[in-house]
Each structure stands twice: as structure tokens, then as C-alpha cells.
Design an enzyme around this catalytic site. Structure first.
Site, mmCIF file in Angstrom:
data_model
loop_
_atom_site.group_PDB
_atom_site.id
_atom_site.type_symbol
_atom_site.label_atom_id
_atom_site.label_comp_id
_atom_site.label_asym_id
_atom_site.label_seq_id
_atom_site.Cartn_x
_atom_site.Cartn_y
_atom_site.Cartn_z
ATOM 1 N N GLY A 46 0.837 -1.188 0.000
ATOM 2 C CA GLY A 46 0.000 0.000 0.000
ATOM 3 C C GLY A 46 0.873 1.239 0.000
ATOM 4 O O GLY A 46 1.999 1.218 0.507
ATOM 5 N N GLN A 51 3.372 9.931 0.789
ATOM 6 C CA GLN A 51 4.670 9.256 0.881
ATOM 7 C C GLN A 51 5.571 9.548 -0.307
ATOM 8 O O GLN A 51 6.781 9.329 -0.238
ATOM 9 C CB GLN A 51 4.465 7.738 1.007
ATOM 10 C CG GLN A 51 3.817 7.347 2.332
ATOM 11 C CD GLN A 51 3.616 5.846 2.418
ATOM 12 O OE1 GLN A 51 2.624 5.326 1.935
ATOM 13 N NE2 GLN A 51 4.568 5.146 3.015
ATOM 14 N N CYS A 95 5.990 -0.091 7.506
ATOM 15 C CA CYS A 95 5.652 1.024 6.626
ATOM 16 C C CYS A 95 6.887 1.418 5.831
ATOM 17 O O CYS A 95 7.973 1.500 6.395
ATOM 18 C CB CYS A 95 5.172 2.204 7.471
ATOM 19 S SG CYS A 95 4.779 3.665 6.500
ATOM 20 N N LEU A 96 6.716 1.651 4.533
ATOM 21 C CA LEU A 96 7.858 2.027 3.695
ATOM 22 C C LEU A 96 8.488 3.340 4.157
ATOM 23 O O LEU A 96 9.665 3.584 3.912
ATOM 24 C CB LEU A 96 7.429 2.136 2.229
ATOM 25 C CG LEU A 96 6.909 0.835 1.596
ATOM 26 C CD1 LEU A 96 6.398 1.104 0.182
ATOM 27 C CD2 LEU A 96 7.989 -0.239 1.587
ATOM 28 N N HIS A 137 -4.421 1.874 7.369
ATOM 29 C CA HIS A 137 -3.039 2.362 7.493
ATOM 30 C C HIS A 137 -2.789 3.500 6.495
ATOM 31 O O HIS A 137 -2.209 4.532 6.847
ATOM 32 C CB HIS A 137 -2.081 1.184 7.257
ATOM 33 C CG HIS A 137 -0.625 1.531 7.240
ATOM 34 N ND1 HIS A 137 0.284 1.009 8.147
ATOM 35 C CD2 HIS A 137 0.105 2.335 6.409
ATOM 36 C CE1 HIS A 137 1.498 1.501 7.866
ATOM 37 N NE2 HIS A 137 1.418 2.295 6.826
ATOM 38 N N GLU A 138 -3.264 3.312 5.263
ATOM 39 C CA GLU A 138 -3.014 4.320 4.219
ATOM 40 C C GLU A 138 -3.862 5.584 4.430
ATOM 41 O O GLU A 138 -3.381 6.691 4.175
ATOM 42 C CB GLU A 138 -3.262 3.743 2.818
ATOM 43 C CG GLU A 138 -2.418 2.524 2.453
ATOM 44 C CD GLU A 138 -0.931 2.688 2.698
ATOM 45 O OE1 GLU A 138 -0.411 3.817 2.612
ATOM 46 O OE2 GLU A 138 -0.273 1.672 2.997
ATOM 47 N N HIS A 141 -2.131 7.805 6.692
ATOM 48 C CA HIS A 141 -1.102 8.616 6.014
ATOM 49 C C HIS A 141 -1.702 9.908 5.455
ATOM 50 O O HIS A 141 -1.107 10.982 5.556
ATOM 51 C CB HIS A 141 -0.477 7.841 4.847
ATOM 52 C CG HIS A 141 0.649 6.932 5.240
ATOM 53 N ND1 HIS A 141 1.792 7.383 5.873
ATOM 54 C CD2 HIS A 141 0.824 5.603 5.074
ATOM 55 C CE1 HIS A 141 2.614 6.361 6.077
ATOM 56 N NE2 HIS A 141 2.049 5.261 5.608
HETATM 57 NI NI NI Z 1 2.779 3.307 5.616
#
Ligand code: NI
Length: 183
Positions: A46, A51, A95-96, A137-138, A141
Site C-alpha cells: 500500500g 509518501q 511502513c515504507l 493504514h493508508e 497517512h
Molecule cells: Ni505506511
């Protein structure tokens, strides 16, 4: 299509609230393709526009390579909105934008979601399990929230050293990142 740098912990853009998209144009479509490339290159499931430094409410998801999501179609969510939440469950997340940290987070087990697709058509879907998890989660963000914000203060204190290393760009990643703070 291109692979974009992913902003990591400490970057201002991860703490800002993304704005709803008013329509879909060529730049939106390019962004979505780039987000899929960027996400897959980093082995992510995701990605939120914040991001990659864009403050628009756009999310890409692809859980088709996971055990639970095998065979599911990739999803583009524009202006996603959770309209119902049910139950709760704990799952380890990563998370990236927060490399090298994985921690358990409690979230709703199932959700009802309203969103627009890449043609800006509105849909409502029910999501459960991993898919609901990734969506929540997204969406966090898009609201400037990171999964580590859900951890208790003691746990966050314990991880302080790791946070500082990420901010300084000292954490190794297999994908290009934009350092969190200017040094
Ligand atoms: Ni993330």
C-alpha cells in the site's frame, strides 16, 4: 512511468493532511502509475500520495502477492472515506516510510468504505482482514498519521534511536528514499 523517492519519518509532508482530489486528469493518472511502480519496487502492499510528496487523497493498494490477498485486483482509492467500522484485531505492521520498524497495531477488523475510482466514479465496498488493515493504514497517512503514532509512549521512547537513524537517512533500504530532515 517512474519510481519515485519515498519520504521517510521526519519529513514534513508525512505530517500534513492531504486534500481531496476534485477530479482526475492526466497528472493524476501519471501519479497513480508512478505510485504503483514505486510501491512494487519497494515490495510494498500500500502507498499513500503523501509518501511520494503529493498532498492529495490518493492511495494505491496491491495485496495480490500476499497469502491472504492472492488473486485480488490492485486498487486505486481516491478520496477514500471509512463510513463504518466493526470489531478490532491486532496485527504487526510495517511502513515504507518507517523502515526497519515492525510493531503490533490494533485496528478495526472490517470496514465499509466509500471512494472514487480512477474514472472518478463513486463506489462503496466492504473490506475485511488484511485489506481493511492496509486501507486504514493508508488513510492514516492521508491524515498525517504514521502507524507508530498508535503505539504507547513507552514503546515509542524505546524506539527513539531507530527514529533518529531513519531521520538522518542512516537506515538502509532497497528502494530510493527522501531523507526526513535537512542536515
Ligand atoms: Ni505506511
Amino acid at each position: 512511468m517512474s519510481i519515485l523517492s519515498i519520504y521517510v519519518f521526519g519529513a514534513e509532508v508525512l505530517r500534513q493532511k492531504a486534500k481531496p482530489a476534485k477530479s482526475v486528469d492526466n497528472s493524476t493518472i501519471t501519479l497513480v502509475y508512478d505510485m504503483f511502480d514505486t510501491m512494487r519496487n519497494a515490495n510494498g502492499i500500500g502507498l499513500a500520495a503523501n509518501q511520494v510528496g503529493v498532498l492529495q487523497r490518493i492511495i494505491t493498494i496491491d495485496i495480490s502477492e500476499t497469502d491472504e490477498g492472492k488473486g485480488t485486483k490492485p486498487l486505486v482509492l481516491i478520496n477514500p472515506e471509512v463510513i463504518k467500522e466493526d470489531g478490532e484485531w491486532v496485527m504487526e505492521e510495517g511502513c515504507l516510510s518507517v523502515p526497519d520498524i515492525r510493531e503490533e497495531v490494533t485496528r478495526a477488523a472490517s470496514i465499509r468504505l466509500r471512494f472514487r475510482d480512477i474514472n472518478f466514479h463513486e463506489h462503496e465496498i466492504d473490506a475485511h482482514g488484511l485489506l481493511a488493515r492496509v486501507i486504514l493504514h493508508e488513510i492514516d497517512h492521508l491524515d498525517g498519521i504514521l502507524f507508530t503514532d498508535h503505539l504507547n509512549a513507552a514503546k515509542r521512547r524505546h524506539m527513539k534511536g531507530k527514529f533518529i537513524r531513519i531521520k538522518k537517512g542512516e537506515t538502509e533500504t532497497s528502494y530510493p528514499v527522501a531523507a526526513g530532515i535537512k542536515l
